[in-house]
Scaffold this motif. Structure first.
Motif, short mmCIF file in Angstrom:
data_model
loop_
_atom_site.label_atom_id
_atom_site.label_comp_id
_atom_site.label_asym_id
_atom_site.label_seq_id
_atom_site.Cartn_x
_atom_site.Cartn_y
_atom_site.Cartn_z
N THR B 271 -31.05 -32.40 -29.06
CA THR B 271 -29.89 -33.13 -29.60
C THR B 271 -29.86 -34.55 -29.01
N ILE B 274 -32.67 -36.68 -30.60
CA ILE B 274 -32.37 -37.09 -31.98
C ILE B 274 -31.34 -38.22 -31.97
N TYR B 285 -36.04 -36.40 -38.29
CA TYR B 285 -35.69 -35.23 -39.10
C TYR B 285 -34.88 -34.28 -38.23
N GLU B 286 -34.02 -33.51 -38.85
CA GLU B 286 -33.37 -32.43 -38.13
C GLU B 286 -34.47 -31.47 -37.69
#
Lengths: 352, 352
Positions: B271, B274, B285-286
């Motif tokens: 997390t 990102i 990208y997730e």
């Protein structure tokens, strides 16, 4: 049966390795394991490596190839390190034998060669030994892709002469590789490795299972020309050796002092075993390996195997016709061999 | 070229794994290794096993299969333990794909599937993803023998939905196996294992390399129906896992407390990674894996990869067209990710 599976695989049977009883307490002389521990240097190297297992191993197994190359007087590029010599044998079949191709094997011999041929859908040309286990007259080999010969031979323990190996190499067509499986060569008197210079179709297979006391670690070696090895390298699982096996194998190969002492001990016990078997009236073959094949002339071999097992001594019995009157006995420690001989003597006496 | 080697092997190229620089000092975020050590219980079990490496391992890898079966709610006969999941992928190809057969893969994806197809002389049907990496429209699959799909997907990190996987399973003919490569599933939110009950042609592949911090130990798993597994078992090298790997893997699979804590740490760092990449103006990208694929909209990705390497941060760059403007970054420790983000920021600033 699931129709996605190739028919060659559906039709074949699985290979069955030697017995591994779960309850302990056996004198285990059936799988040609080395009764002495691996090199202390190898054990120390493996222990130090454990904390690094989170990271991928070096994928070419460089340290193992370099140690082997130095020991055998070849280039590191001529060596492949594999997850037990079984992997090398499999890579050979996968690289050379397609559906319907022919693989030549000698019988009796290591039946795993036939299993590997079956996976490929290849056909097996079986060349039968006589009871002396000398190289038999060779059939027409012109359509053969691979020829497997263990030297020294298993399960007889007999060593072929350099002349016999050269004869086989010169009888093979240029389109075939001759694989000399030297699983037991460290217990013998010579190796075919120097022949690589003159015979580009020769592949040598080795294992650290027996002579280096590492059956449980799974490390084998292939040795051939650089050109052939570069082809096999495409077929190898590219992280085929874990970190622990890599450092253990490299350290063991470099600890020749321990290795040589270990080999000498086993050779001395082998002499003791052969002498003891003769004293029992049995007919042991001369051996250049860490096992002895013994022909029982006056007692049923399968019955002896079963009676020894009852008495917690495990040896190997094969129902193969040529050796159905034989037992294959691993050279254990002196104490283990004394137990085996005493139990055999007791079984023979019982019968009288 | 030696004429004994199959032409399919001669024609192919070797697979090239990720970079492994010999000099240390790199922040290594290129091979999706786990930055945390393996379970202490696994390390202790391996250490205790070292003294037994002289003896052959148990050949069915029973303790690993039992631990996995318990964890995943399947029978031990449905599980195969392998020398890294690469071995399972190879066994699948060897068991199902002969010369001229068709193997379907999705691109971009794990290129090793294509290498394995090439060894078999099989043809590859390539199904292309769009930039969203959702399951694309499927071509006619009626002649296909094997379909490989990593889920979650690599190198995008995207997780497919159960509906997407079911759609693929229902699109496959009865003569094909669908292989869901769950190398990264432990970092995601679901597994396809429960689908085995309804889809007999499903094979799941797992690895302990990533989520169990054991890339250097080489242990993977295959899970499928008992019937299919009994066929694959004939093709497996029958002593494919050494003793150390067996006890380490079994202990790691049973230490779920440590495992779960480790996974949670990596998800939290993911997390953070990102978020940091978004703050730098890039488009991650997730991810349901332990890596993040990030599209660099305002900077050349290959150049960024090289500049990061100069600064001793190693990430993965692929020249594959659909992702040539992307980097794949392993989720390391918080500290490693902070270093990566700081170096990326510095490189971007340099340019302005």
């Amino acid at each position: 049966m699931n129709r996605a599976i190739r028919s060659a695989v559906q039709a074949m049977s699985a290979y069955i390795p030697g017995e591994q009883p779960e309850d302990g307490g056996y004198v285990k002389l059936n799988q040609n394991e080395n009764p002495y521990p691996p090199s202390a240097k190898a054990l120390a190297a493996m222990q130090a490596e454990l904390c690094k297992v989170g990271v991928y191993p070096e994928s070419s197994n460089r340290i193992v190839r370099e140690a082997a190359a130095e020991l055998y007087g070849v280039a590191p590029e001529q060596v492949m390190a594999v997850n037990g010599s079984d992997e090398m044998l499999r890579i050979l079949c996968q690289s050379c034998a397609g559906e319907g191709d022919i693989i030549a094997v000698f019988t009796p011999g290591f039946t795993f060669y036939k299993t590997l041929a079956a996976v490929q859908g290849a056909n097996v040309l079986s060349i039968e030994f006589g009871k002396d286990f000398r190289l038999p007259p060779l059939p027409d080999l012109s359509d053969v892709k691979l020829i497997f010969l263990p030297s020294p031979h298993a399960p007889s323990g007999i060593a072929f002469t350099p002349e016999e190996i050269v004869k086989l190499l010169e009888s093979a067509p240029e389109t075939a590789l001759v694989v000399i499986d030297e699983a037991y060569a460290d217990f013998g008197e010579w190796t075919a490795i120097p022949l690589l210079k003159d015979y580009p179709n020769l592949v040598i297979v080795r294992t650290l299972s027996k002579s280096y006391s590492m059956a449980g670690l799974r490390v084998g070696l292939g040795i051939a020309s650089t050109e052939i090895m570069s082809q096999f390298d495409k077929v190898r699982d590219y992280y085929n050796l874990d970190r622990v096996a890599q450092v253990g194998a490299a350290a063991a190969l470099r600890d020749q002092e321990y290795f040589n002492a270990n080999i000498e001990k086993i050779k001395a016990t082998r002499t003791r075993l052969i002498k003891g078997l003769k004293e029992l009236g049995a007919c042991p073959y001369e051996s250049q390996t860490n096992f002895v094949l013994v022909r029982l002339t006056e007692y049923d071999a399968e019955k002896m195997y079963l009676k020894l097992k009852d008495r917690k001594v495990l040896v190997r019995y094969f129902s193969t016709p040529q050796i159905a009157d034989c037992l294959r006995i691993t050279v254990g420690t002196d104490k283990e061999i004394d137990t085996l001989l005493a139990e055999m003597a007791a079984i023979l006496k019982e019968e009288k």
